[in-house]
Design an enzyme around this catalytic site. Structure first.
Site, mmCIF file in Angstrom:
data_model
loop_
_atom_site.group_PDB
_atom_site.id
_atom_site.type_symbol
_atom_site.label_atom_id
_atom_site.label_comp_id
_atom_site.label_asym_id
_atom_site.label_seq_id
_atom_site.Cartn_x
_atom_site.Cartn_y
_atom_site.Cartn_z
ATOM 1 N N SER A 15 0.821 -1.218 0.000
ATOM 2 C CA SER A 15 0.000 0.000 0.000
ATOM 3 C C SER A 15 0.854 1.267 0.000
ATOM 4 C CB SER A 15 -0.911 0.017 1.236
ATOM 5 O OG SER A 15 -1.592 1.256 1.290
ATOM 6 N N SER A 17 -0.562 4.097 0.776
ATOM 7 C CA SER A 17 -1.264 5.042 1.658
ATOM 8 C C SER A 17 -0.415 5.539 2.832
ATOM 9 C CB SER A 17 -2.561 4.409 2.172
ATOM 10 O OG SER A 17 -3.457 4.248 1.097
ATOM 11 N N LYS A 66 -13.327 -4.440 1.816
ATOM 12 C CA LYS A 66 -14.213 -3.304 1.503
ATOM 13 C C LYS A 66 -15.704 -3.676 1.525
ATOM 14 C CE LYS A 66 -11.203 -0.696 -1.629
ATOM 15 N NZ LYS A 66 -11.209 -0.014 -2.925
ATOM 16 N N ASN A 87 -14.246 2.313 1.738
ATOM 17 C CA ASN A 87 -12.777 2.413 1.767
ATOM 18 C C ASN A 87 -12.272 3.386 2.836
ATOM 19 O OD1 ASN A 87 -13.229 4.931 0.644
ATOM 20 N ND2 ASN A 87 -11.649 4.745 -0.910
ATOM 21 N N ASP A 102 -13.493 6.704 -3.563
ATOM 22 C CA ASP A 102 -12.893 6.426 -4.878
ATOM 23 C C ASP A 102 -13.563 7.241 -5.988
ATOM 24 O OD1 ASP A 102 -10.881 4.704 -4.096
ATOM 25 O OD2 ASP A 102 -12.133 2.910 -4.264
ATOM 26 N N ALA A 128 -15.590 -4.111 -15.335
ATOM 27 C CA ALA A 128 -16.752 -4.177 -14.449
ATOM 28 C C ALA A 128 -16.341 -4.812 -13.119
ATOM 29 C CB ALA A 128 -17.870 -4.975 -15.117
ATOM 30 N N GLY A 129 -15.107 -4.548 -12.691
ATOM 31 C CA GLY A 129 -14.618 -5.075 -11.418
ATOM 32 C C GLY A 129 -14.964 -4.124 -10.283
ATOM 33 N N TYR A 219 -2.112 3.285 -12.952
ATOM 34 C CA TYR A 219 -1.107 4.355 -12.921
ATOM 35 C C TYR A 219 0.329 3.824 -12.876
ATOM 36 C CZ TYR A 219 -1.523 3.407 -7.953
ATOM 37 O OH TYR A 219 -1.560 2.765 -6.741
HETATM 38 P P1 NAP Z 1 -10.850 -6.253 -10.163
HETATM 39 O O1 NAP Z 1 -12.043 -6.087 -9.299
HETATM 40 O O2 NAP Z 1 -10.007 -7.483 -10.040
HETATM 41 O O3 NAP Z 1 -11.343 -6.133 -11.703
HETATM 42 C C1 NAP Z 1 -10.448 -6.335 -12.767
HETATM 43 C C2 NAP Z 1 -11.092 -5.912 -14.086
HETATM 44 O O4 NAP Z 1 -10.114 -6.045 -15.146
HETATM 45 C C3 NAP Z 1 -12.274 -6.791 -14.491
HETATM 46 O O5 NAP Z 1 -13.201 -6.001 -15.226
HETATM 47 C C4 NAP Z 1 -11.593 -7.826 -15.396
HETATM 48 O O6 NAP Z 1 -12.468 -8.434 -16.315
HETATM 49 C C5 NAP Z 1 -10.617 -6.946 -16.126
HETATM 50 N N1 NAP Z 1 -9.492 -7.668 -16.730
HETATM 51 C C6 NAP Z 1 -8.440 -8.237 -16.085
HETATM 52 N N2 NAP Z 1 -7.585 -8.783 -16.982
HETATM 53 C C7 NAP Z 1 -8.127 -8.562 -18.226
HETATM 54 C C8 NAP Z 1 -7.722 -8.881 -19.544
HETATM 55 N N3 NAP Z 1 -6.582 -9.554 -19.791
HETATM 56 N N4 NAP Z 1 -8.496 -8.472 -20.574
HETATM 57 C C9 NAP Z 1 -9.637 -7.773 -20.350
HETATM 58 N N5 NAP Z 1 -10.083 -7.444 -19.111
HETATM 59 C C10 NAP Z 1 -9.327 -7.824 -18.054
HETATM 60 O O7 NAP Z 1 -9.831 -5.042 -9.986
HETATM 61 P P2 NAP Z 1 -10.173 -3.521 -9.573
HETATM 62 O O8 NAP Z 1 -10.077 -3.387 -8.102
HETATM 63 O O9 NAP Z 1 -11.429 -3.134 -10.261
HETATM 64 O O10 NAP Z 1 -8.909 -2.731 -10.174
HETATM 65 C C11 NAP Z 1 -8.713 -2.632 -11.577
HETATM 66 C C12 NAP Z 1 -7.464 -1.789 -11.861
HETATM 67 O O11 NAP Z 1 -7.662 -0.459 -11.375
HETATM 68 C C13 NAP Z 1 -6.201 -2.304 -11.161
HETATM 69 O O12 NAP Z 1 -5.122 -2.173 -12.071
HETATM 70 C C14 NAP Z 1 -6.015 -1.338 -9.994
HETATM 71 O O13 NAP Z 1 -4.660 -1.180 -9.629
HETATM 72 C C15 NAP Z 1 -6.565 -0.044 -10.586
HETATM 73 N N6 NAP Z 1 -7.078 0.890 -9.560
HETATM 74 C C16 NAP Z 1 -6.586 2.167 -9.537
HETATM 75 C C17 NAP Z 1 -7.071 3.061 -8.606
HETATM 76 C C18 NAP Z 1 -6.536 4.468 -8.558
HETATM 77 O O14 NAP Z 1 -6.644 5.116 -7.513
HETATM 78 N N7 NAP Z 1 -5.996 4.992 -9.649
HETATM 79 C C19 NAP Z 1 -8.072 2.666 -7.686
HETATM 80 C C20 NAP Z 1 -8.555 1.345 -7.758
HETATM 81 C C21 NAP Z 1 -8.049 0.464 -8.699
HETATM 82 P P3 NAP Z 1 -13.261 -9.798 -15.909
HETATM 83 O O15 NAP Z 1 -14.462 -9.354 -15.122
HETATM 84 O O16 NAP Z 1 -13.601 -10.409 -17.218
HETATM 85 O O17 NAP Z 1 -12.299 -10.636 -15.098
#
Ligand code: NAP
Length: 274
Positions: A15, A17, A66, A87, A102, A128-129, A219
């Protein structure tokens, strides 16, 4: 009195943070601490109920807690309620409260670097995660008329769209190419592009209007393949680091009583972390 805050998750050592909040505590000379505490899923309820006795003003909750925090805490802000995840927690008159910052962080980052994003009408959300729920919430709050959600696993896009109402429509990844000539805003919320992830996104930036704003919440790297392609075409782009920085602001203010600033120095400090 020293104000105490924390971030908890499992694992938690990655983290950023503590460094982020530590930077602000130093900068503003605040008598406070912010520590990372690793808590396994089965111990989370006990951890939450012991916070007040341990003198914490509040803290951040991250994966995998969360959704559990959302289920356990009664007093939730509107964002946490709709997103289904907490969060940030704090106390009001000894009562534990939960929020989700977020969506705020995502919007504040865009407000900094591309404020005209709020004038858009049609958005494409890739993914859609967990993070996508906060992004769809923020775009809906900004007043968009149509939010197209595309995800590798189509059923998750359907579920997300259904949860966030009639402005949202799920679309197939294979249909994205034909549905992008009228987009005002594109956001990648998938992990594709993170640390050289080789996954491929279906967006053809050449087919986007010249006014489309493109952002990525990944990022690392700061310029993802999607942003690089959009930059090459001369589109307005916004990287994802500011979302991380801005989402920390409301919590810091609640625990330490001072609203901190997100600026270039903070960006460089966090970028310099390994
Ligand atoms: P998550 O719940 O695990 O969701 C992952 C998402 O990525 C799902 O939609 C998944 O699709 C998709 N995915 C993964 N591998 C893929 C591939 N090879 N091709 C197409 N789609 C793919 O993760 P999350 O928490 O939402 O986080 C997602 C990203 O956002 C991470 O990289 C995280 O570090 C970043 N993030 C950044 C911030 C920020 O403050 N900037 C905040 C939160 C998260 P499926 O549903 O088909 O598996």
């Amino acid at each position: 009195m020293t104000h105490k805050a924390f971030v908890t998750g499992w694992p938690i050592s990655h983290s950023k943070s503590p460094a982020l909040h530590g930077f602000w505590l130093d900068r503003y000379g605040i008598d406070g601490t912010y520590e990372a505490i690793a808590v396994e899923a089965e111990n989370f309820a006990e951890f939450l109920s012991g916070l007040k006795a341990h003198g914490f003003a509040g803290g951040n909750i991250t994966i995998p807690h969360k959704e559990t925090a959302h289920a356990m805490i009664q007093n939730l802000d509107p964002a946490a309620t709709d997103i289904g995840a907490v969060n940030t927690i704090w106390f009001e008159a000894h009562v534990i409260c939960g929020g989700n910052t977020d969506a705020y962080g995502f919007a504040a980052n865009l407000d900094d670097f591309a404020p005209q994003w709020r004038e858009g009408k049609r958005a494409l959300v890739l993914g859609a995660g967990g993070a996508a729920r906060a992004i769809v919430y923020a775009i809906r709050e900004a007043g968009y008329e149509e939010i197209r959600i595309a995800n590798r696993t189509y059923e998750r896009a359907e579920k997300l769209a259904a949860d966030f109402g009639d402005k949202c429509q799920p679309i197939k990844m294979s249909d994205v190419a034909g549905l992008q000539s009228d987009l005002d805003f594109v956001v990648n919320t998938t992990s594709v592009g993170m640390n050289g992830d080789e996954g491929k996104l279906p967006v053809d930036v050449q087919a986007l209007p010249a006014t489309t704003i493109v952002t990525d919440i990944v990022y690392t790297p700061l310029e993802t393949p999607l942003l690089a392609a959009a930059n090459n075409k001369g589109l307005r782009t916004v990287d994802g680091l500011g979302m991380l920085l801005h989402q920390a602001v409301p919590g810091f203010e609640k625990w330490f009583g001072f609203r901190p600033e997100v600026d270039r120095q903070l960006r460089e400090h966090v970028l310099g972390l390994s």
